[in-house]
Design a protein around this motif. Structure first.
Motif, PDB file in Angstrom:
ATOM      1  N   PHE A 140       0.882  -1.169   0.000  1.00 17.76           N
ATOM      2  CA  PHE A 140       0.000   0.000   0.000  1.00 17.76           C
ATOM      3  C   PHE A 140       0.917   1.215   0.000  1.00 17.76           C
ATOM      4  O   PHE A 140       1.418   1.637   1.031  1.00 17.76           O
ATOM      5  N   THR A 141       1.120   1.758  -1.183  1.00 23.06           N
ATOM      6  CA  THR A 141       2.103   2.820  -1.363  1.00 23.06           C
ATOM      7  C   THR A 141       1.603   4.170  -0.867  1.00 23.06           C
ATOM      8  O   THR A 141       0.414   4.360  -0.629  1.00 23.06           O
ATOM      9  N   GLU A 142       2.538   5.091  -0.758  1.00 28.60           N
ATOM     10  CA  GLU A 142       2.201   6.461  -0.372  1.00 28.60           C
ATOM     11  C   GLU A 142       1.226   7.076  -1.380  1.00 28.60           C
ATOM     12  O   GLU A 142       0.301   7.786  -1.010  1.00 28.60           O
ATOM     13  N   GLU A 143       1.449   6.788  -2.657  1.00 28.43           N
ATOM     14  CA  GLU A 143       0.582   7.320  -3.716  1.00 28.43           C
ATOM     15  C   GLU A 143      -0.828   6.760  -3.574  1.00 28.43           C
ATOM     16  O   GLU A 143      -1.818   7.483  -3.731  1.00 28.43           O
ATOM     17  N   GLU A 144      -0.926   5.459  -3.292  1.00 27.27           N
ATOM     18  CA  GLU A 144      -2.242   4.848  -3.099  1.00 27.27           C
ATOM     19  C   GLU A 144      -2.927   5.449  -1.880  1.00 27.27           C
ATOM     20  O   GLU A 144      -4.124   5.762  -1.923  1.00 27.27           O
ATOM     21  N   GLU A 145      -2.174   5.609  -0.811  1.00 30.99           N
ATOM     22  CA  GLU A 145      -2.719   6.229   0.396  1.00 30.99           C
ATOM     23  C   GLU A 145      -3.268   7.623   0.077  1.00 30.99           C
ATOM     24  O   GLU A 145      -4.371   7.977   0.502  1.00 30.99           O
ATOM     25  N   ALA A 146      -2.512   8.396  -0.682  1.00 30.72           N
ATOM     26  CA  ALA A 146      -2.934   9.765  -1.028  1.00 30.72           C
ATOM     27  C   ALA A 146      -4.243   9.746  -1.822  1.00 30.72           C
ATOM     28  O   ALA A 146      -5.132  10.574  -1.582  1.00 30.72           O
ATOM     29  N   LEU A 147      -4.389   8.801  -2.737  1.00 29.61           N
ATOM     30  CA  LEU A 147      -5.619   8.699  -3.529  1.00 29.61           C
ATOM     31  C   LEU A 147      -6.814   8.319  -2.657  1.00 29.61           C
ATOM     32  O   LEU A 147      -7.911   8.858  -2.818  1.00 29.61           O
ATOM     33  N   VAL A 148      -6.595   7.404  -1.732  1.00 24.87           N
ATOM     34  CA  VAL A 148      -7.665   6.989  -0.824  1.00 24.87           C
ATOM     35  C   VAL A 148      -8.069   8.151   0.081  1.00 24.87           C
ATOM     36  O   VAL A 148      -9.253   8.450   0.246  1.00 24.87           O
ATOM     37  N   VAL A 149      -7.074   8.835   0.642  1.00 18.36           N
ATOM     38  CA  VAL A 149      -7.349   9.972   1.535  1.00 18.36           C
ATOM     39  C   VAL A 149      -8.095  11.079   0.789  1.00 18.36           C
ATOM     40  O   VAL A 149      -9.086  11.624   1.279  1.00 18.36           O
ATOM     41  N   CYS A 192     -13.936   2.965   4.902  1.00 12.03           N
ATOM     42  CA  CYS A 192     -13.118   4.064   4.390  1.00 12.03           C
ATOM     43  C   CYS A 192     -12.065   4.508   5.397  1.00 12.03           C
ATOM     44  O   CYS A 192     -10.909   4.757   5.021  1.00 12.03           O
ATOM     45  N   GLU A 193     -12.437   4.586   6.663  1.00 13.64           N
ATOM     46  CA  GLU A 193     -11.461   4.997   7.672  1.00 13.64           C
ATOM     47  C   GLU A 193     -10.373   3.948   7.868  1.00 13.64           C
ATOM     48  O   GLU A 193      -9.212   4.283   8.095  1.00 13.64           O
ATOM     49  N   ALA A 194     -10.727   2.662   7.754  1.00 11.71           N
ATOM     50  CA  ALA A 194      -9.714   1.605   7.830  1.00 11.71           C
ATOM     51  C   ALA A 194      -8.737   1.744   6.664  1.00 11.71           C
ATOM     52  O   ALA A 194      -7.526   1.577   6.832  1.00 11.71           O
ATOM     53  N   ALA A 195      -9.249   2.083   5.483  1.00 13.01           N
ATOM     54  CA  ALA A 195      -8.398   2.281   4.306  1.00 13.01           C
ATOM     55  C   ALA A 195      -7.450   3.462   4.507  1.00 13.01           C
ATOM     56  O   ALA A 195      -6.258   3.380   4.205  1.00 13.01           O
TER      57      ALA A 195
END
Length: 166
Positions: free
Chosen positions: A12-21, A81-84
């Motif tokens: 779970f990359t930083e980029e993926e995290e940013a998209l989810v957030v 969503c919050e878990a993600a």
């Protein structure tokens, strides 16, 4: 995979995290509405899934007006969503106001199987796609897929009979 821990930062990359957030911050203020759309998509794809919810079995209230469904849908959508959003920061699936053991035992008790999780994942991605609008991308879809897969893996590790009375 043990208890939803991330075994490698690349999962779970930083980029993926940013998209989810970014997409969650867009949906958060209307979480109840998006949660209901999410569940209506699940029931549209798999009408028999309604039988898994005791509060729907004997109800004559239309799904989109059912207060118990609205409440449940919102809490599940927010929790998912919050878990993600917390996945990368925490390094594992974190659930608020509940426990993975409780989630696992409830899913076990109601006979939830892999196909149910697949339908749920598809409905979640379709809901987020609708909510994200022009922001939606292949990368965002992958990010939410990875996050959802972590959540499901964490729930599945706890899917066993509960020792607590029902």
């Amino acid at each position: 995979m043990q208890c939803g821990n991330i075994e490698g930062a690349s999962l779970f990359t930083e980029e993926e995290e940013a998209l989810v957030v970014k997409s969650w911050s867009l949906m958060k203020k209307n979480a109840g509405e998006w949660g209901l759309k999410f569940f209506l998509k699940i029931f549209e794809i798999a009408p028999s899934a309604q039988k898994l919810f005791s509060f729907l079995r004997d109800s004559n209230v239309p799904l989109e007006q059912n207060p118990k469904l609205k409440s449940h849908a919102k809490s599940v959508f927010v929790m998912t969503c919050e878990a993600a959003v917390q996945l990368r920061k925490a390094g594992r699936v974190v659930i608020r106001d509940s426990s993975l053991k409780k989630l696992g035992s409830v899913h076990f008790k109601y006979g939830v199987v892999d196909e149910h999780f697949e339908v749920t994942k598809y409905a979640l991605l379709e809901t987020i796609k609708e909510a994200a609008g022009e922001m939606w991308s292949t990368e965002m879809k992958k990010a939410w897929s990875v996050a959802f897969d972590h959540l499901v893996a964490a729930i599945k590790t706890e899917m066993k009979p509960s020792s607590l009375p029902s």
